[in-house]
Design an enzyme around this catalytic site. Structure first.
Site, short mmCIF file in Angstrom:
data_model
loop_
_atom_site.label_atom_id
_atom_site.label_comp_id
_atom_site.label_asym_id
_atom_site.label_seq_id
_atom_site.Cartn_x
_atom_site.Cartn_y
_atom_site.Cartn_z
N CYS A 34 0.85 -1.21 0.00
CA CYS A 34 0.00 0.00 0.00
C CYS A 34 0.88 1.25 0.00
O CYS A 34 1.54 1.57 1.00
CB CYS A 34 -0.91 -0.03 1.22
SG CYS A 34 -1.77 1.52 1.56
N CYS A 37 0.07 3.88 2.63
CA CYS A 37 0.49 3.41 3.95
C CYS A 37 1.95 3.75 4.21
O CYS A 37 2.33 4.10 5.33
CB CYS A 37 0.31 1.90 4.07
SG CYS A 37 -1.40 1.33 3.91
#
Length: 274
Positions: A34, A37
């Site tokens: 991600c 993230c």
């Protein structure tokens, strides 16, 4: 215990749910693939280090903990959920700039005044009214119009028999969820002030019993005072348009609902009235 940890399905209950009973726990649901993230996680870690223990950051890899993701309905990442006292109190998903994350943290972490109020309330439960007063004054030094601190200070002053100081606080109490509690204390503060100013042993037995009860409260003998007030109600349930009942309820508010005296005498009051 570290302020930044990795958690999984086996230790989530202890490291997050149980730990959040003490301080807030921020759970970062993330995954290695991600991209947002990888931007958000360093921001969260930096703020956790700055906070120096005022909250814990718990990181959950969603790929390795699918059951946790389902349990907390994580549909997209990054997802951040704040836990206090075992439950989610705030959350957001997606990438946020640092200033917005800081604002989010301010909404869930206790301030210096919050910590002082918590200390004051604990001291009140331990019947240490003078020490509690100091804690509430410390909270008001941080936030001079905090309703929780004002209510706690008023309660601690009343427990010391200081009606006049408590009355001054109640009269300037701000609109808040604590307002009704402050108004419940008002009859006790007024009764203590009147007792100091114009004590006069009345020839009316019920009036004399009422004055004695107020004097007992001032000296800290609340159980004897409540016994006297209940005796008045047994004689006249509408004494002084409900003044005896109001004073009893004010004593309960002063002591706090968890106090054993409140618990015992609230039941007795119900028996007398009904």
């Amino acid at each position: 215990m570290p302020d930044i940890i990795d958690v999984n399905e086996s230790d989530f209950e202890f490291q997050v749910i149980a730990y959040s009973q003490e301080i807030p726990v921020l759970v970062d649901f993330w995954a290695p693939w991600c991209a947002p993230c990888r931007v958000l996680s360093p921001i969260l870690e930096k703020l956790a280090e700055e906070a120096q223990g005022s909250f814990r950051l718990a990181k959950v890899n969603v790929d390795e903990n699918l059951n946790l993701s389902k349990r907390y309905q994580v549909h997209s990442i990054p997802a951040v959920k704040a836990f206090r006292e075992g439950r989610i109190v705030a959350e957001f998903s997606g990438l946020r700039p640092e200033n917005q994350v800081r604002e989010f943290l301010r909404s869930i972490t206790p301030s210096a005044s919050d910590l002082a109020i918590e200390k004051g309330n604990s001291l009140l439960q331990m019947n240490q009214a003078r020490q509690a007063e100091l804690a509430f004054r410390e909270a008001l030094a941080e936030d001079n119009n905090h309703p929780g601190a004002m209510l706690g200070l008023s309660r601690s002053l009343l427990q010391q028999g200081l009606g006049r100081q408590s009355l001054e606080i109640i009269k300037q109490f701000p609109a808040s969820r604590e307002y009704n509690s402050a108004q419940t204390l008002l009859p006790l503060a007024e009764a203590l002030v009147a007792f100091e100013e114009e004590f006069d042993e009345s020839e009316n037995p019920l009036d004399a019993a009422y004055q004695r009860a107020v004097g007992l409260i001032q000296r800290g003998n609340t159980e004897a005072a409540l016994d006297g007030l209940l005796d008045i109600l047994r004689e006249d349930k509408r004494y002084r348009n409900g003044k005896a009942k109001q004073l009893i309820l004010a004593v309960f508010e002063m002591l706090g609902e968890p106090d054993p005296i409140t618990q015992a005498y609230r039941s007795e009051l119900a028996t007398v009235l009904f």
